[in-house]
Design a protein around this motif. Sequence first.
Motif, PDB file in Angstrom:
ATOM      1  N   THR A 223       0.820  -1.227   0.000  1.00  0.00           N
ATOM      2  CA  THR A 223       0.000   0.000   0.000  1.00  0.00           C
ATOM      3  C   THR A 223       0.856   1.280   0.000  1.00  0.00           C
TER       4      THR A 223
ATOM      5  N   ARG B 206       2.160   2.850  -2.481  1.00  0.00           N
ATOM      6  CA  ARG B 206       1.689   3.765  -3.541  1.00  0.00           C
ATOM      7  C   ARG B 206       0.183   3.575  -3.737  1.00  0.00           C
TER       8      ARG B 206
ATOM      9  N   ASP C 230      -3.755   4.026  -3.868  1.00  0.00           N
ATOM     10  CA  ASP C 230      -4.519   5.118  -4.460  1.00  0.00           C
ATOM     11  C   ASP C 230      -5.966   4.963  -3.997  1.00  0.00           C
TER      12      ASP C 230
ATOM     13  N   GLN D 125      -9.869   5.758  -2.668  1.00  0.00           N
ATOM     14  CA  GLN D 125     -10.936   6.582  -3.263  1.00  0.00           C
ATOM     15  C   GLN D 125     -11.904   6.964  -2.157  1.00  0.00           C
TER      16      GLN D 125
ATOM     17  N   HIS E 279      -7.365   0.647  -1.652  1.00  0.00           N
ATOM     18  CA  HIS E 279      -6.846  -0.158  -2.767  1.00  0.00           C
ATOM     19  C   HIS E 279      -5.351  -0.348  -2.567  1.00  0.00           C
TER      20      HIS E 279
ATOM     21  N   ASP F 178      -1.330  -0.858  -4.068  1.00  0.00           N
ATOM     22  CA  ASP F 178      -0.539  -0.271  -5.159  1.00  0.00           C
ATOM     23  C   ASP F 178      -0.987  -0.893  -6.472  1.00  0.00           C
TER      24      ASP F 178
END
Length: 171
Positions: free
Chosen positions: A14, A16, A18, A20, A126, A128
């Motif tokens: 995790t 990088r 992203d 939401q 989410h 990487d």
Amino acid sequence: MAMDLGDNFFDDITKRADPQLRMLHYPAIKKKIVEQEGHARIIPHTDFGLCTLLFQDSVGGLEVDPFHTGDFKPALPVPGTVLINIADLMQRLTNDQCRSTMHRVVSPRVSGDVLPLRYSMLFFIHSDPEAMIDPIIKEKGEVKKYEPVNAGEWRTYNTRKNYTSLPAAAA
Ligand SMILES: O=C(O)CCC(=O)C(=O)O
Ligand SMILES: [Fe+2]
């Protein structure tokens, strides 16, 4: 924790990440519309990332079916708490040791003909996009139930499925 993966396991997939944030406003609506067969404020589904933090107001209507048996139970709002839903990638990663939570939002038990408006806020975790989600095997003789998937491709595939009007490159 239940799988004894070590403290830093999720840091590695995790870094990088992203996530939401989704803010939902369900307008007030006539109860009889939501209560029609096949209707809901949001139909039964599982989320497709690792897990989701779900904050809801006091209106209610959220129901969960953690064992996928069709037996939905109300997840009543509790002030000051956050509900965490396991999602599909976590299910794959844990080779079904953790099951993604089936959930929906239906008509809460309120009097009157009109459902009040409802707000909820979701934080979808989410991994990487380049992480490979390969089922972790803990038991001797346990068989992997899923092929490894690339987290980014998985997300694009599922996003496109949910938003069928998106142009191919935009998902
Ligand atoms: O509004 C809610 O409580 C649930 C929304 C939800 O499940 C979603 O957006 O994936
Ligand atoms: Fe959801």
